[in-house]
Design an enzyme around this catalytic site. Sequence first.
Site: not given
Length: 383
Positions: A101, A189
């Site tokens: 992530y 993101e």
Amino acid sequence: MDLFEYQGKQYFARYGIPVSPGDVADTVDGAVAAAEQAGYPVVVKAQVQVGGRGKAGGIKLADNADEVRHHAGNILGMDIKGHTVKRVWVEHASDIAKEYYASFTLDRAAKQHLLMLSAEGGVEIEQVAKDNPDAIVMLHIDPVDGLSLAAATQAATDARIDAEAIGGVADMLVKLYGCFTKGDCDLAEINPLILRPDGGVHALDAKVSLDNNAAFRHPEWDEFRATEELDEREQLARTHDLQYIGLDGTVGIIANGAGLAMSTLDVVNQVGGKAANFLDIGGGANADMMAAALGVINFDENVKSIFINIFGGITRGEEVAKGIVEAMGRVDLRAPIVIRLDGTNAEQGRQILADAGIPADKLISKPTMLEAAKTAVAIANGH
Ligand code: GDP
Ligand code: MN
């Protein structure tokens, strides 16, 4: 402005961030054509601005045209958490060794950019933050200095990214930071950022939110605006240049200034009500603006009362009052107005409202924000 995954990936690609080759389609035939182009196996992905698409059945692998046809047929038109799927993104499927992530946001309190990086990607980052907060590395970045490759490498090491992926991840972080800053994002993101069995890394998903205040220097954003998902109320508000966000409560809100508008939502909530919208009418709360604002709120059938909360600074009370009287003459309101008018020339403003001959059950004036909120909520809740 939030982008769809396919737009986010196209945006990433401009800044050198590796993504899988693919194309967007709004028909089954288009999906097959995109799959032929990308090369099998492919993954067919629902384009909706909500996470957890995989679990909802909106992400499917396909080995040939028949499977693409089958999955695209199912996914197009599917409802995922209240969002209708209008397009699919079809890309060459990746082999996954690890899911990481990475994201950049602005930490307003710290006045710095914030990198969040974790070796535990693929799941919602909120869940990781809850179950295993130590697995997330947070690094503040001074916007003047930027993010060096050395600092990115250190962050990847601290996040316990696999040794073979550290070089690739650090390089991607620098590029993603470039996208975030030069590309004027509020959020950039990647979840998951994958490590492939061949040792390469790339972005398997993209979540990008653009900073509307920077739109003036990005004419290329027009193409994103064309597909922006606004509800009917928001579309109407946009045609009047109103700062409006639709919500699902019953108290329509009009306030001058974004801060006051947000406080108004809080107070309504505090006294047991739910706001139908956020609406900042700005400094020039004249009759045209007020009529437009009331028009948008009146369009929302859930609205049971309208709370106008004005604190005059530069905005003068008598102008606001004249605006309301004139606007009420133009718009046939279904719900009563509760107004709190304070600040510059509030006294004159209240007098104008009192003299206008509006029935007492159509326009109720209250001296404080709290009292006005209570009255508006009581009406909305049917008390
Ligand atoms: P989200 O759940 O809506 O955020 O959708 P993502 O794009 O993040 O995909 C969810 C999951 O689907 C990923 O975490 C992967 O496990 C899986 N997935 C997506 N694309 C591929 C792919 O190309 N190959 C494989 N094997 N799995 C994929
Ligand atoms: Mn994802």
